[in-house]
Enzyme design. Structure first.
Site, PDB file in Angstrom:
ATOM      1  N   LEU A  27       0.416   6.815  -0.205  1.00 13.80           N
ATOM      2  CA  LEU A  27       0.305   5.332   0.382  1.00 13.80           C
ATOM      3  C   LEU A  27       0.403   4.280  -0.849  1.00 13.80           C
ATOM      4  CD1 LEU A  27      -3.346   5.809   2.253  1.00 13.80           C
ATOM      5  CD2 LEU A  27      -1.162   5.163   3.400  1.00 13.80           C
ATOM      6  N   TRP A  29       0.259   3.773  -5.594  1.00 12.51           N
ATOM      7  CA  TRP A  29      -0.173   4.316  -6.663  1.00 12.51           C
ATOM      8  C   TRP A  29      -0.555   3.171  -7.711  1.00 12.51           C
ATOM      9  CZ3 TRP A  29       4.765   4.080  -4.978  1.00 12.51           C
ATOM     10  CH2 TRP A  29       5.638   3.135  -5.749  1.00 12.51           C
ATOM     11  N   PHE A  32      -3.607   4.606 -13.028  1.00 11.29           N
ATOM     12  CA  PHE A  32      -4.262   5.546 -13.282  1.00 11.29           C
ATOM     13  C   PHE A  32      -4.356   6.731 -12.144  1.00 11.29           C
ATOM     14  CE2 PHE A  32      -7.676   2.945 -15.622  1.00 11.29           C
ATOM     15  CZ  PHE A  32      -6.878   2.336 -16.481  1.00 11.29           C
ATOM     16  N   THR A  34      -2.821   8.149  -7.875  1.00 11.40           N
ATOM     17  CA  THR A  34      -2.086   8.055  -6.739  1.00 11.40           C
ATOM     18  C   THR A  34      -2.734   8.126  -5.428  1.00 11.40           C
ATOM     19  OG1 THR A  34      -1.667  10.512  -6.719  1.00 11.40           O
ATOM     20  CG2 THR A  34       0.019   9.358  -7.636  1.00 11.40           C
ATOM     21  N   ASP A 152     -10.751  -8.020 -11.499  1.00 15.80           N
ATOM     22  CA  ASP A 152      -9.084  -7.506 -11.357  1.00 15.80           C
ATOM     23  C   ASP A 152      -8.839  -8.059  -9.674  1.00 15.80           C
ATOM     24  OD1 ASP A 152      -6.644  -7.367 -12.338  1.00 15.80           O
ATOM     25  OD2 ASP A 152      -6.895  -5.199 -11.746  1.00 15.80           O
TER      26      ASP A 152
HETATM   27  P1  ADP Z   1      -5.248   1.654  -9.509  1.00 12.56           P
HETATM   28  O1  ADP Z   1      -6.792   1.609  -9.930  1.00 12.56           O
HETATM   29  O2  ADP Z   1      -4.492   2.805  -9.922  1.00 12.56           O
HETATM   30  O3  ADP Z   1      -4.591   0.448  -9.390  1.00 12.56           O
HETATM   31  P2  ADP Z   1      -5.846   1.164  -6.450  1.00 12.56           P
HETATM   32  O4  ADP Z   1      -7.376   1.504  -6.129  1.00 12.56           O
HETATM   33  O5  ADP Z   1      -5.494  -0.168  -6.744  1.00 12.56           O
HETATM   34  O6  ADP Z   1      -5.523   1.981  -7.883  1.00 12.56           O
HETATM   35  O7  ADP Z   1      -4.803   1.922  -5.546  1.00 12.56           O
HETATM   36  C1  ADP Z   1      -3.294   1.835  -5.826  1.00 12.56           C
HETATM   37  C2  ADP Z   1      -2.839   1.429  -4.291  1.00 12.56           C
HETATM   38  O8  ADP Z   1      -3.001   2.637  -3.558  1.00 12.56           O
HETATM   39  C3  ADP Z   1      -3.190   0.258  -3.916  1.00 12.56           C
HETATM   40  O9  ADP Z   1      -2.391  -0.757  -4.341  1.00 12.56           O
HETATM   41  C4  ADP Z   1      -2.933   0.542  -2.271  1.00 12.56           C
HETATM   42  O10 ADP Z   1      -1.472   0.107  -1.963  1.00 12.56           O
HETATM   43  C5  ADP Z   1      -3.194   2.016  -2.126  1.00 12.56           C
HETATM   44  N1  ADP Z   1      -4.634   2.039  -1.718  1.00 12.56           N
HETATM   45  C6  ADP Z   1      -5.745   2.191  -2.527  1.00 12.56           C
HETATM   46  N2  ADP Z   1      -6.753   2.211  -1.517  1.00 12.56           N
HETATM   47  C7  ADP Z   1      -6.147   2.525  -0.286  1.00 12.56           C
HETATM   48  C8  ADP Z   1      -6.873   2.541   0.653  1.00 12.56           C
HETATM   49  N3  ADP Z   1      -8.394   2.641   0.954  1.00 12.56           N
HETATM   50  N4  ADP Z   1      -6.281   2.531   2.050  1.00 12.56           N
HETATM   51  C9  ADP Z   1      -4.837   2.453   1.918  1.00 12.56           C
HETATM   52  N5  ADP Z   1      -4.239   2.182   0.813  1.00 12.56           N
HETATM   53  C10 ADP Z   1      -5.013   2.227  -0.436  1.00 12.56           C
END
Ligand code: ADP
Ligand code: MG
Length: 426
Positions: A27, A29, A32, A34, A152
Protein backbone atom coordinates in the site's frame (compact mmCIF):
# COMPACT_ATOMS: atom_id res chain seq x y z
CA UNK A 1 17.19 -0.72 2.72
CA UNK A 2 16.19 -4.37 2.44
CA UNK A 3 19.14 -5.52 4.55
CA UNK A 4 19.93 -6.35 8.19
CA UNK A 5 18.19 -3.81 10.41
CA UNK A 6 16.12 -2.52 7.46
CA UNK A 7 12.80 -3.31 5.79
CA UNK A 8 11.35 -6.81 5.71
CA UNK A 9 10.84 -8.00 2.13
CA UNK A 10 7.28 -9.22 1.68
CA UNK A 11 5.84 -11.34 -1.10
CA UNK A 12 2.19 -11.69 -2.04
CA UNK A 13 0.74 -14.60 -0.07
CA UNK A 14 3.24 -14.35 2.82
CA UNK A 15 1.79 -15.26 6.19
CA UNK A 16 2.08 -13.31 9.44
CA UNK A 17 1.20 -13.98 13.07
CA UNK A 18 1.07 -17.74 12.67
CA UNK A 19 -0.91 -17.59 9.43
CA UNK A 20 -3.60 -15.19 10.61
CA UNK A 21 -2.70 -12.37 8.19
CA UNK A 22 -1.90 -12.92 4.50
CA UNK A 23 -0.11 -10.25 2.43
CA UNK A 24 -2.14 -9.04 -0.59
CA UNK A 25 -0.35 -6.04 -2.05
CA UNK A 26 1.86 -3.16 -1.03
CA UNK A 27 0.00 0.00 0.00
CA UNK A 28 2.79 2.39 0.74
CA UNK A 29 5.96 3.01 2.67
CA UNK A 30 7.58 5.56 4.88
CA UNK A 31 11.05 6.20 6.29
CA UNK A 32 10.64 3.50 8.90
CA UNK A 33 8.23 1.00 7.44
CA UNK A 34 6.46 -0.66 4.57
CA UNK A 35 2.69 -0.97 4.66
CA UNK A 36 0.83 -3.91 3.09
CA UNK A 37 -2.77 -4.73 2.47
CA UNK A 38 -3.36 -8.01 4.31
CA UNK A 39 -6.29 -10.36 4.69
CA UNK A 40 -7.22 -11.31 8.24
CA UNK A 41 -8.33 -14.93 8.02
CA UNK A 42 -9.79 -14.83 11.54
CA UNK A 43 -12.23 -11.98 10.91
CA UNK A 44 -12.40 -12.21 7.08
CA UNK A 45 -11.47 -8.53 6.83
CA UNK A 46 -8.85 -6.54 5.02
CA UNK A 47 -6.35 -4.74 7.21
CA UNK A 48 -3.25 -2.60 6.71
CA UNK A 49 -0.08 -4.22 8.02
CA UNK A 50 2.65 -1.75 8.92
CA UNK A 51 5.97 -3.60 9.12
CA UNK A 52 8.70 -1.63 10.81
CA UNK A 53 12.41 -1.81 9.94
CA UNK A 54 14.16 -4.09 12.42
CA UNK A 55 17.09 -2.09 13.85
CA UNK A 56 16.83 -1.14 17.54
CA UNK A 57 15.97 2.53 17.02
CA UNK A 58 13.11 1.63 14.65
CA UNK A 59 11.79 -0.98 17.06
CA UNK A 60 11.86 1.59 19.84
CA UNK A 61 9.97 4.09 17.66
CA UNK A 62 7.40 1.42 16.80
CA UNK A 63 6.87 0.57 20.47
CA UNK A 64 6.21 4.24 21.10
CA UNK A 65 3.79 4.41 18.16
CA UNK A 66 1.98 1.32 19.47
CA UNK A 67 1.68 2.98 22.87
CA UNK A 68 0.14 6.11 21.34
CA UNK A 69 -2.15 4.12 19.02
CA UNK A 70 -3.32 1.96 21.93
CA UNK A 71 -4.31 5.05 23.91
CA UNK A 72 -6.16 6.32 20.83
CA UNK A 73 -8.04 3.03 20.39
CA UNK A 74 -8.86 2.69 24.10
CA UNK A 75 -10.38 6.17 24.23
CA UNK A 76 -12.58 5.63 21.18
CA UNK A 77 -14.43 2.29 21.47
CA UNK A 78 -16.88 3.20 18.70
CA UNK A 79 -14.06 4.15 16.29
CA UNK A 80 -15.72 7.39 15.28
CA UNK A 81 -13.08 10.01 16.04
CA UNK A 82 -11.37 10.37 12.66
CA UNK A 83 -8.13 8.75 13.78
CA UNK A 84 -6.76 5.44 12.48
CA UNK A 85 -7.48 2.40 14.64
CA UNK A 86 -4.84 -0.07 15.83
CA UNK A 87 -6.34 -3.56 15.82
CA UNK A 88 -3.40 -5.77 16.76
CA UNK A 89 0.38 -5.86 16.94
CA UNK A 90 3.03 -8.57 16.97
CA UNK A 91 6.66 -9.36 16.19
CA UNK A 92 7.73 -11.00 12.96
CA UNK A 93 11.15 -12.56 12.48
CA UNK A 94 12.65 -12.47 9.01
CA UNK A 95 16.11 -12.64 7.39
CA UNK A 96 16.77 -8.96 8.27
CA UNK A 97 15.89 -9.30 11.95
CA UNK A 98 12.87 -8.93 14.16
CA UNK A 99 10.21 -6.50 12.94
CA UNK A 100 7.45 -4.95 15.00
CA UNK A 101 4.20 -5.08 13.04
CA UNK A 102 1.08 -3.01 13.53
CA UNK A 103 -2.30 -4.14 12.25
CA UNK A 104 -4.35 -1.07 11.36
CA UNK A 105 -7.77 -0.61 9.85
CA UNK A 106 -7.45 -0.45 6.06
CA UNK A 107 -7.88 3.08 4.72
CA UNK A 108 -7.57 4.64 1.25
CA UNK A 109 -5.44 7.13 -0.61
CA UNK A 110 -3.84 10.06 1.15
CA UNK A 111 -4.91 13.67 0.66
CA UNK A 112 -1.59 14.15 -1.12
CA UNK A 113 -2.72 11.67 -3.78
CA UNK A 114 -6.08 13.39 -3.88
CA UNK A 115 -4.33 16.67 -4.63
CA UNK A 116 -2.16 14.99 -7.28
CA UNK A 117 -5.09 13.21 -8.94
CA UNK A 118 -6.73 16.56 -9.07
CA UNK A 119 -3.73 17.82 -11.02
CA UNK A 120 -2.74 20.28 -8.31
CA UNK A 121 -5.76 22.45 -9.10
CA UNK A 122 -7.33 22.49 -5.67
CA UNK A 123 -10.66 21.02 -4.61
CA UNK A 124 -14.00 22.73 -4.31
CA UNK A 125 -14.62 24.53 -1.04
CA UNK A 126 -17.58 22.35 -0.03
CA UNK A 127 -15.34 19.27 -0.09
CA UNK A 128 -12.61 21.12 1.74
CA UNK A 129 -15.10 21.93 4.48
CA UNK A 130 -15.94 18.23 4.84
CA UNK A 131 -12.30 17.18 4.92
CA UNK A 132 -11.37 19.97 7.35
CA UNK A 133 -14.18 18.92 9.67
CA UNK A 134 -12.82 15.35 9.83
CA UNK A 135 -9.26 16.51 10.49
CA UNK A 136 -10.42 18.90 13.21
CA UNK A 137 -12.54 16.20 14.85
CA UNK A 138 -9.47 13.97 14.92
CA UNK A 139 -7.30 16.75 16.33
CA UNK A 140 -9.90 17.74 18.92
CA UNK A 141 -9.97 14.14 20.14
CA UNK A 142 -6.18 13.88 20.29
CA UNK A 143 -5.66 17.25 21.94
CA UNK A 144 -8.54 17.65 24.35
CA UNK A 145 -9.32 14.08 25.33
CA UNK A 146 -5.89 12.44 25.15
CA UNK A 147 -3.36 15.26 25.50
CA UNK A 148 -1.52 14.03 22.39
CA UNK A 149 0.25 16.27 19.83
CA UNK A 150 0.52 14.64 16.39
CA UNK A 151 3.67 16.60 15.40
CA UNK A 152 3.59 15.60 11.71
CA UNK A 153 0.24 16.60 10.29
CA UNK A 154 0.29 16.97 6.47
CA UNK A 155 -1.73 15.75 3.47
CA UNK A 156 0.35 12.55 3.22
CA UNK A 157 -0.67 11.55 6.74
CA UNK A 158 -4.40 11.98 6.25
CA UNK A 159 -6.09 9.09 4.48
CA UNK A 160 -9.49 8.89 2.82
CA UNK A 161 -11.83 6.11 3.77
CA UNK A 162 -15.19 4.78 2.77
CA UNK A 163 -17.71 2.87 4.78
CA UNK A 164 -18.18 0.27 2.04
CA UNK A 165 -17.31 -3.11 3.52
CA UNK A 166 -15.80 -5.34 0.81
CA UNK A 167 -16.61 -8.50 2.72
CA UNK A 168 -20.27 -7.54 2.45
CA UNK A 169 -19.99 -6.00 -0.99
CA UNK A 170 -17.15 -7.75 -2.86
CA UNK A 171 -18.37 -6.65 -6.29
CA UNK A 172 -18.23 -2.97 -5.43
CA UNK A 173 -14.89 -3.31 -3.71
CA UNK A 174 -13.45 -5.34 -6.59
CA UNK A 175 -11.29 -7.32 -4.18
CA UNK A 176 -10.93 -11.06 -3.69
CA UNK A 177 -8.46 -12.22 -1.10
CA UNK A 178 -5.31 -14.09 -2.14
CA UNK A 179 -4.89 -16.93 0.33
CA UNK A 180 -1.66 -18.53 -0.89
CA UNK A 181 1.54 -17.40 -2.46
CA UNK A 182 0.89 -17.47 -6.23
CA UNK A 183 2.43 -20.58 -7.86
CA UNK A 184 5.15 -20.65 -10.53
CA UNK A 185 6.43 -17.46 -9.08
CA UNK A 186 9.74 -18.20 -7.40
CA UNK A 187 10.60 -14.53 -7.17
CA UNK A 188 7.38 -12.90 -6.04
CA UNK A 189 9.09 -9.67 -5.11
CA UNK A 190 10.24 -8.94 -8.63
CA UNK A 191 6.88 -9.86 -10.14
CA UNK A 192 5.20 -7.56 -7.68
CA UNK A 193 7.44 -4.75 -8.83
CA UNK A 194 6.33 -5.29 -12.40
CA UNK A 195 2.69 -5.32 -11.36
CA UNK A 196 3.16 -2.13 -9.37
CA UNK A 197 4.86 -0.47 -12.33
CA UNK A 198 2.01 -1.51 -14.60
CA UNK A 199 -0.54 -0.13 -12.16
CA UNK A 200 1.33 3.13 -11.92
CA UNK A 201 1.54 3.43 -15.69
CA UNK A 202 -2.16 2.72 -15.98
CA UNK A 203 -2.96 5.39 -13.38
CA UNK A 204 -0.81 7.91 -15.24
CA UNK A 205 -2.53 7.09 -18.52
CA UNK A 206 -5.93 7.58 -16.89
CA UNK A 207 -4.93 11.01 -15.70
CA UNK A 208 -3.54 11.87 -19.12
CA UNK A 209 -6.71 10.75 -20.84
CA UNK A 210 -8.79 13.03 -18.70
CA UNK A 211 -6.51 15.98 -19.26
CA UNK A 212 -6.59 15.44 -23.02
CA UNK A 213 -10.35 15.33 -22.98
CA UNK A 214 -10.38 18.55 -21.01
CA UNK A 215 -8.04 20.18 -23.48
CA UNK A 216 -10.21 19.12 -26.39
CA UNK A 217 -13.19 20.69 -24.66
CA UNK A 218 -11.31 23.92 -24.34
CA UNK A 219 -10.59 23.35 -20.69
CA UNK A 220 -14.06 24.45 -19.68
CA UNK A 221 -15.95 23.33 -16.63
CA UNK A 222 -17.61 20.58 -18.66
CA UNK A 223 -15.90 17.65 -16.96
CA UNK A 224 -16.48 14.05 -17.77
CA UNK A 225 -15.94 12.93 -14.21
CA UNK A 226 -16.35 14.99 -11.12
CA UNK A 227 -16.02 14.45 -7.41
CA UNK A 228 -19.57 15.63 -6.91
CA UNK A 229 -21.64 13.86 -4.33
CA UNK A 230 -18.83 11.87 -2.77
CA UNK A 231 -18.84 11.75 0.98
CA UNK A 232 -15.49 12.97 1.76
CA UNK A 233 -14.31 11.35 4.91
CA UNK A 234 -10.79 10.90 6.18
CA UNK A 235 -8.67 9.88 9.15
CA UNK A 236 -5.40 11.02 10.64
CA UNK A 237 -2.59 8.41 10.51
CA UNK A 238 1.15 8.04 11.24
CA UNK A 239 1.75 8.50 14.95
CA UNK A 240 5.46 7.79 14.65
CA UNK A 241 6.29 11.34 15.77
CA UNK A 242 3.38 11.97 18.12
CA UNK A 243 3.94 12.81 21.76
CA UNK A 244 2.05 13.58 24.93
CA UNK A 245 2.11 17.32 25.56
CA UNK A 246 3.61 16.76 29.01
CA UNK A 247 6.25 14.28 27.78
CA UNK A 248 8.01 15.93 24.86
CA UNK A 249 11.31 14.53 23.71
CA UNK A 250 12.20 16.09 20.36
CA UNK A 251 12.97 19.63 19.23
CA UNK A 252 13.29 19.05 15.49
CA UNK A 253 9.70 18.12 14.73
CA UNK A 254 7.17 18.48 11.92
CA UNK A 255 7.78 18.26 8.18
CA UNK A 256 9.43 21.46 6.98
CA UNK A 257 6.57 23.05 5.02
CA UNK A 258 4.06 22.45 7.81
CA UNK A 259 6.35 23.53 10.66
CA UNK A 260 5.10 26.18 13.11
CA UNK A 261 7.18 29.31 13.78
CA UNK A 262 7.73 28.44 17.47
CA UNK A 263 9.32 25.14 16.41
CA UNK A 264 11.76 26.98 14.14
CA UNK A 265 12.56 29.46 16.92
CA UNK A 266 12.70 26.70 19.57
CA UNK A 267 10.35 28.62 21.81
CA UNK A 268 8.55 25.56 23.20
CA UNK A 269 5.44 24.03 21.65
CA UNK A 270 2.05 22.55 22.35
CA UNK A 271 -1.15 21.42 20.60
CA UNK A 272 -1.29 24.60 18.54
CA UNK A 273 1.58 23.40 16.30
CA UNK A 274 -0.88 20.86 14.86
CA UNK A 275 -3.31 23.72 14.22
CA UNK A 276 -0.64 25.52 12.19
CA UNK A 277 -0.04 22.38 10.10
CA UNK A 278 -3.78 21.95 9.72
CA UNK A 279 -4.16 25.45 8.26
CA UNK A 280 -1.24 24.81 5.84
CA UNK A 281 -2.98 21.59 4.78
CA UNK A 282 -6.33 23.34 4.23
CA UNK A 283 -4.64 25.94 2.01
CA UNK A 284 -2.98 23.17 -0.02
CA UNK A 285 -6.27 21.36 -0.55
CA UNK A 286 -7.83 24.58 -1.82
CA UNK A 287 -5.02 25.63 -4.16
CA UNK A 288 -2.97 22.50 -4.94
CA UNK A 289 0.17 24.35 -3.81
CA UNK A 290 2.06 24.10 -0.56
CA UNK A 291 1.70 27.37 1.33
CA UNK A 292 5.32 27.75 2.46
CA UNK A 293 8.19 26.26 0.44
CA UNK A 294 11.31 27.87 1.92
CA UNK A 295 14.77 27.61 0.38
CA UNK A 296 18.17 28.66 1.58
CA UNK A 297 19.80 31.40 -0.48
CA UNK A 298 22.84 33.63 -0.59
CA UNK A 299 23.56 34.61 2.99
CA UNK A 300 20.39 33.18 4.53
CA UNK A 301 19.23 29.79 5.72
CA UNK A 302 16.08 27.80 4.96
CA UNK A 303 14.79 28.68 8.43
CA UNK A 304 15.22 32.41 7.86
CA UNK A 305 13.54 32.21 4.45
CA UNK A 306 10.68 30.30 6.07
CA UNK A 307 10.19 33.04 8.67
CA UNK A 308 10.32 35.68 5.91
CA UNK A 309 7.67 33.85 3.87
CA UNK A 310 5.42 33.64 6.93
CA UNK A 311 5.73 37.38 7.56
CA UNK A 312 5.12 38.26 3.91
CA UNK A 313 1.79 36.44 4.15
CA UNK A 314 0.77 37.22 7.71
CA UNK A 315 2.45 40.50 8.53
CA UNK A 316 5.35 41.24 10.84
CA UNK A 317 5.91 38.89 13.73
CA UNK A 318 5.32 40.64 17.06
CA UNK A 319 8.72 41.48 18.59
CA UNK A 320 7.96 39.56 21.76
CA UNK A 321 7.33 36.36 19.80
CA UNK A 322 10.27 36.93 17.44
CA UNK A 323 12.86 37.27 20.20
CA UNK A 324 11.33 34.66 22.52
CA UNK A 325 13.01 31.45 21.28
CA UNK A 326 16.33 29.76 21.98
CA UNK A 327 17.25 30.28 18.31
CA UNK A 328 15.78 33.78 17.91
CA UNK A 329 19.22 35.40 17.93
CA UNK A 330 20.18 33.41 14.84
CA UNK A 331 17.48 35.17 12.81
CA UNK A 332 16.28 38.39 14.47
CA UNK A 333 18.02 41.53 15.68
CA UNK A 334 16.93 43.12 18.95
CA UNK A 335 14.23 45.16 17.20
CA UNK A 336 12.62 41.97 15.98
CA UNK A 337 13.68 42.42 12.34
CA UNK A 338 15.22 39.62 10.32
CA UNK A 339 18.99 39.98 10.20
CA UNK A 340 19.68 38.90 6.63
CA UNK A 341 16.39 39.30 4.78
CA UNK A 342 15.59 42.98 4.99
CA UNK A 343 12.96 43.65 2.35
CA UNK A 344 9.69 41.78 2.63
CA UNK A 345 7.01 41.78 -0.05
CA UNK A 346 3.71 41.59 1.78
CA UNK A 347 0.96 39.60 0.06
CA UNK A 348 -1.94 38.91 2.44
CA UNK A 349 -3.78 35.60 2.23
CA UNK A 350 -7.08 36.90 0.84
CA UNK A 351 -5.25 38.86 -1.91
CA UNK A 352 -3.10 35.83 -2.74
CA UNK A 353 -6.22 33.68 -3.11
CA UNK A 354 -7.83 36.17 -5.47
CA UNK A 355 -4.80 37.26 -7.49
CA UNK A 356 -2.85 34.02 -7.83
CA UNK A 357 -5.53 31.36 -7.38
CA UNK A 358 -8.48 33.20 -8.97
CA UNK A 359 -10.81 32.79 -6.01
CA UNK A 360 -13.87 35.02 -6.05
CA UNK A 361 -13.60 37.96 -3.63
CA UNK A 362 -16.24 36.35 -1.47
CA UNK A 363 -14.69 32.86 -1.29
CA UNK A 364 -11.27 34.37 -0.59
CA UNK A 365 -12.49 36.61 2.21
CA UNK A 366 -14.46 33.81 3.88
CA UNK A 367 -11.63 31.28 3.63
CA UNK A 368 -9.03 33.78 4.85
CA UNK A 369 -11.27 34.71 7.78
CA UNK A 370 -11.30 31.05 8.75
CA UNK A 371 -7.56 30.45 8.30
CA UNK A 372 -5.91 33.69 9.48
CA UNK A 373 -6.69 33.30 13.21
CA UNK A 374 -5.05 29.85 13.08
CA UNK A 375 -1.95 31.47 11.59
CA UNK A 376 -1.44 33.64 14.67
CA UNK A 377 2.27 33.92 15.44
CA UNK A 378 1.44 33.74 19.13
CA UNK A 379 0.67 30.02 19.68
CA UNK A 380 -1.61 30.62 22.68
CA UNK A 381 -3.84 32.91 20.61
CA UNK A 382 -4.57 30.28 17.93
CA UNK A 383 -8.06 28.80 18.13
CA UNK A 384 -8.26 25.18 19.28
CA UNK A 385 -9.64 22.42 17.06
CA UNK A 386 -12.86 22.57 19.05
CA UNK A 387 -13.15 26.32 18.50
CA UNK A 388 -12.42 25.96 14.77
CA UNK A 389 -15.28 23.48 14.45
CA UNK A 390 -17.62 26.23 15.68
CA UNK A 391 -16.48 28.67 12.98
CA UNK A 392 -19.30 30.04 10.76
CA UNK A 393 -17.23 29.06 7.68
CA UNK A 394 -18.54 25.51 8.18
CA UNK A 395 -22.11 26.68 7.74
CA UNK A 396 -21.45 28.18 4.31
CA UNK A 397 -22.12 26.31 1.10
CA UNK A 398 -20.99 27.16 -2.39
CA UNK A 399 -23.30 26.56 -5.33
CA UNK A 400 -22.52 23.53 -7.49
CA UNK A 401 -21.52 25.91 -10.25
CA UNK A 402 -18.97 27.68 -8.06
CA UNK A 403 -17.73 24.33 -6.82
CA UNK A 404 -17.05 23.19 -10.38
CA UNK A 405 -15.15 26.35 -11.18
CA UNK A 406 -12.48 25.64 -8.61
CA UNK A 407 -12.24 21.96 -9.15
CA UNK A 408 -10.45 20.04 -11.84
CA UNK A 409 -11.84 16.64 -12.71
CA UNK A 410 -10.92 13.34 -11.25
CA UNK A 411 -10.19 9.86 -12.44
CA UNK A 412 -10.39 7.04 -10.01
CA UNK A 413 -9.98 7.58 -6.33
CA UNK A 414 -9.11 4.83 -3.91
CA UNK A 415 -11.06 5.24 -0.73
CA UNK A 416 -9.81 2.12 1.00
CA UNK A 417 -12.37 -0.55 0.23
CA UNK A 418 -11.54 -0.87 -3.43
CA UNK A 419 -11.74 1.82 -6.05
CA UNK A 420 -14.70 4.08 -5.99
CA UNK A 421 -15.51 5.03 -9.56
CA UNK A 422 -16.58 8.57 -9.68
CA UNK A 423 -19.94 9.58 -11.12
CA UNK A 424 -19.79 10.14 -14.86
CA UNK A 425 -21.49 12.87 -16.81
CA UNK A 426 -22.27 16.41 -15.82
P1 ADP B 1 5.78 6.04 8.19
O1 ADP B 1 5.72 6.25 9.68
O2 ADP B 1 6.87 5.09 7.82
O3 ADP B 1 5.76 7.33 7.41
P2 ADP B 1 2.95 5.72 7.64
O4 ADP B 1 2.14 5.30 8.83
O5 ADP B 1 2.87 7.17 7.27
O6 ADP B 1 4.46 5.25 7.84
O7 ADP B 1 2.54 4.82 6.41
C1 ADP B 1 3.23 4.90 5.17
C2 ADP B 1 2.23 4.88 4.02
O8 ADP B 1 1.50 3.65 4.02
C3 ADP B 1 1.16 5.97 4.09
O9 ADP B 1 1.58 7.19 3.52
C4 ADP B 1 0.02 5.32 3.31
O10 ADP B 1 0.25 5.43 1.90
C5 ADP B 1 0.15 3.85 3.67
N1 ADP B 1 -0.71 3.53 4.83
C6 ADP B 1 -0.41 3.71 6.13
N2 ADP B 1 -1.41 3.33 6.93
C7 ADP B 1 -2.40 2.88 6.13
C8 ADP B 1 -3.73 2.35 6.36
N3 ADP B 1 -4.22 2.21 7.60
N4 ADP B 1 -4.47 2.01 5.28
C9 ADP B 1 -3.98 2.17 4.03
N5 ADP B 1 -2.75 2.66 3.74
C10 ADP B 1 -1.96 3.02 4.77
MG1 MG C 1 4.13 8.90 7.01
Amino acid sequence: SYRKGGYHAVRVGDQFAGGRYIAQRKLGWGQFSTVWLAYDTRTSQYVALKIQKSAAQFAEAALHEIEVLSAIANGDPSNSKCVVRLMDHFKHTGPNGQHLCMVLEFLGDSLLRLIRYNRYKGLGLNKIREICKCILMGLDYLHRELGIIHCDLKPENILLFSTIDPTKDPVRSGLTPILERPEGNPNGGVTMNIIEKKLKRRARRAVLKISERRASMGGTAKCERTLDGIDMRCKVVDFGNACWADKQFAEEIQTRQYRAPEVILQAGYSFSIDMWSFACTAFELATGDMLFTPNSGQGFSEDEDHLALMMELLGKMPRKVAIGGAKSKDFFDRHGDLKRIRRLKFWPLDRLLVEKYKFSENDAREFAEFLCPIFDFAPEKRPTAQQCLQHPWFNLRNSTQDEMKNEANMGKLNVGMGNLKIKVGK
